[in-house]
Design an enzyme around this catalytic site. Sequence first.
Site, PDB file in Angstrom:
ATOM      1  CG  ASN A  36       4.506  -1.596   5.217  1.00 15.16           C
ATOM      2  OD1 ASN A  36       5.347  -1.983   5.762  1.00 15.16           O
ATOM      3  ND2 ASN A  36       2.815  -2.720   5.044  1.00 15.16           N
ATOM      4  CB  CYS A  73      -1.259  -0.416   1.273  1.00 17.58           C
ATOM      5  SG  CYS A  73      -0.225   0.239   2.626  1.00 17.58           S
ATOM      6  CG  ASP A 122      -5.214   5.041   2.741  1.00 13.58           C
ATOM      7  OD1 ASP A 122      -5.014   4.511   4.147  1.00 13.58           O
ATOM      8  OD2 ASP A 122      -4.229   5.539   2.573  1.00 13.58           O
ATOM      9  CB  CYS A 163      -3.476   1.939   6.571  1.00  6.04           C
ATOM     10  SG  CYS A 163      -3.097   3.686   7.982  1.00  6.04           S
ATOM     11  NE  ARG A 164      -4.279   1.259   1.973  1.00 10.38           N
ATOM     12  CZ  ARG A 164      -4.080   2.016   0.195  1.00 10.38           C
ATOM     13  NH1 ARG A 164      -5.168   1.583  -0.473  1.00 10.38           N
ATOM     14  NH2 ARG A 164      -3.239   2.582  -0.114  1.00 10.38           N
ATOM     15  CB  SER A 165      -0.102  -3.064   3.705  1.00  6.00           C
ATOM     16  OG  SER A 165       1.221  -2.344   3.276  1.00  6.00           O
TER      17      SER A 165
END
Length: 156
Positions: free
Chosen positions: A11, A8, A124, A13-15
């Site tokens: 690095n 993401c 995000d 939040c999402r990933s």
Amino acid sequence: MINVVFVCLGNICRSPMAEAVMRHKVLEKGFDEQIRIDSAGTSDWHVGKPPHEGTRNLLDSYKISYANMTARQFASEDFVQFDYIICMDNSNADNVRSLPGGEEAEIIKFMDLLPNEKLREVPDPYFTGNFEEVYELVNAGCDVLLDRIIEENSLS
């Protein structure tokens, strides 16, 4: 060893959420000796920092470990190291492709794992604040990805 990296922007939040969820699923199915999971960001803004508080709180609520996870930046060497490069949105995929070696790499857009979803990018939560929405997408997509990895690599 099969190597998977989620990518993401920062690095945090999402990933890392996808990394933690996927690690949890891999461990539950007993493939932790065959599949290694990582995550990275396309930017260097948060290198060395733990996942975002919103991600940590959500993972805690589902009793999913994020122990020892810190942000790192995706690098050209990752094209050699990882078998599956999963990008959370189109901008992430474009940024990864723009690196040396990226034009030949097979990059999977996360939402392509969930073709029946209306969203075509993982939102995000750093900007939206909706970590639960991201968790629901990540949880469903990781199930599909793990099944795909098991099938493509004849794991049992």
